[in-house]
Write a protein that holds these residues in place. Structure first.
Motif, mmCIF file in Angstrom:
data_model
loop_
_atom_site.group_PDB
_atom_site.id
_atom_site.type_symbol
_atom_site.label_atom_id
_atom_site.label_comp_id
_atom_site.label_asym_id
_atom_site.label_seq_id
_atom_site.Cartn_x
_atom_site.Cartn_y
_atom_site.Cartn_z
ATOM 1 N N ALA A 1 -23.916 51.159 41.009
ATOM 2 C CA ALA A 1 -25.371 51.151 40.990
ATOM 3 C C ALA A 1 -25.956 52.418 41.629
ATOM 4 O O ALA A 1 -26.933 52.971 41.124
ATOM 5 C CB ALA A 1 -25.892 49.910 41.711
ATOM 6 N N LYS B 1 -34.126 48.003 39.064
ATOM 7 C CA LYS B 1 -33.714 49.386 38.827
ATOM 8 C C LYS B 1 -33.163 49.574 37.411
ATOM 9 O O LYS B 1 -32.611 50.625 37.084
ATOM 10 C CB LYS B 1 -32.643 49.794 39.837
ATOM 11 C CG LYS B 1 -33.051 49.616 41.289
ATOM 12 C CD LYS B 1 -34.138 50.598 41.708
ATOM 13 C CE LYS B 1 -34.408 50.499 43.199
ATOM 14 N NZ LYS B 1 -35.471 51.449 43.631
ATOM 15 N N MET C 1 -27.758 40.408 43.236
ATOM 16 C CA MET C 1 -27.656 41.691 42.531
ATOM 17 C C MET C 1 -28.645 41.756 41.376
ATOM 18 O O MET C 1 -29.295 42.785 41.161
ATOM 19 C CB MET C 1 -26.233 41.867 41.985
ATOM 20 C CG MET C 1 -25.163 42.169 43.004
ATOM 21 S SD MET C 1 -23.568 42.331 42.136
ATOM 22 C CE MET C 1 -22.490 42.740 43.504
ATOM 23 N N LEU D 1 -31.033 44.736 41.651
ATOM 24 C CA LEU D 1 -30.689 45.835 40.743
ATOM 25 C C LEU D 1 -31.441 45.743 39.421
ATOM 26 O O LEU D 1 -31.646 46.763 38.750
ATOM 27 C CB LEU D 1 -29.176 45.851 40.497
ATOM 28 C CG LEU D 1 -28.307 46.041 41.740
ATOM 29 C CD1 LEU D 1 -26.828 46.069 41.365
ATOM 30 C CD2 LEU D 1 -28.683 47.309 42.498
#
Length: 241
Positions: free
Chosen positions: A116, A167, A160, A164
């Motif tokens: 990531a 993102k 996550m 994430l």
């Protein structure tokens, strides 16, 4: 989905589900970075699909991080590697508990961190699939540490996906029933235990590695672009019983 021009990192790629993932990804055009602890397994996989190989013991946190950094950049990550042990709640040792958490839970976290960070630094999205188990949902006897480690992996998958996903990196898990791999055959070698398990699967059989690999590649691909944070049973209906 055609993965031509894409690179997929697969841990535990030497055997079982991991090998099936690597071979299916390569057949669909992907370049594969195969990671496992047994060099001989990777040598034979290299001969089959021409992958790039990294040998690492995922129970070692520092070695796992170094291997993850060596593997980058990749477009997708599949945290497939896992280990198991047959121990009851009363008998499981601290050493066994720590080993299963190190491989089944901590290693996926470390790999996801490095993946990531690399993708975010480049302004790129991506996808991670964590290979969990229906053992994260069911308290199977004599699988104390394994069930706990997979339950933690599912919880971490959801965190996550939350963090994430913002993102542009999707994170999901697949939760297979017993899959016909060497690890599963050893764990379910007792005919009475295996028969009892089969009786709860409406489809009447255990899973093949290729069947699990197909679901994993779906979750990586563009067809699952709105799928994030799921723990998907691949269980022949076991969870519906």
């Amino acid at each position: 989905m055609d993965f031509t021009g894409k690179t997929i990192l697969v841990t535990g790629a030497g055997k079982g589900i991991g090998r099936a993932i690597a071979k299916l990804a390569a057949a669909r055009g992907a370049s594969v970075v195969a990671m496992t602890r047994t060099a001989a397994d990777l040598e034979s996989l290299e001969a089959e699909i021409g992958c790039r190989s990294i040998v690492v013991d995922l129970s070692d946190a520092a070695a796992t991080r170094a291997a993850a950094r060596e593997a980058m950049p990749v477009d997708y990550l599949v945290n497939n590697a896992g280990t198991t042990a047959l121990d009851s709640v009363l008998d499981v040792s601290a050493e066994t508990f720590d080993l299963l958490y190190a491989v089944n839970t901590r290693a996926p976290l470390i790999l996801a961190q490095e993946y990531a960070k690399d993708r975010i630094a480049k302004g790129l999205g991506g996808a991670i699939v964590n290979v969990s188990s229906i053992s994260s949902f069911i308290g199977f006897a004599d699988h104390a540490a394994y069930c706990a480690s997979k339950g933690a992996l599912d919880a971490m998958t959801r965190v996550m996906a939350n963090e994430l996903g913002r993102k542009g990196i999707r994170v999901n898990a697949v939760n297979p029933t017993v899959t016909l791999t060497p690890m599963a055959v050893k764990a379910w070698s007792d005919p009475d235990k295996a028969g009892g398990m089969l009786s709860r699967i409406p489809l009447g059989r255990f899973a093949e590695p290729d069947e699990v690999a197909e679901v994993i590649l779906y979750l990586l691909g563009d067809g699952a672009a709105m799928v994030n944070g799921v723990t998907m049973p691949v269980d022949g209906g076991f969870m519906s019983d």
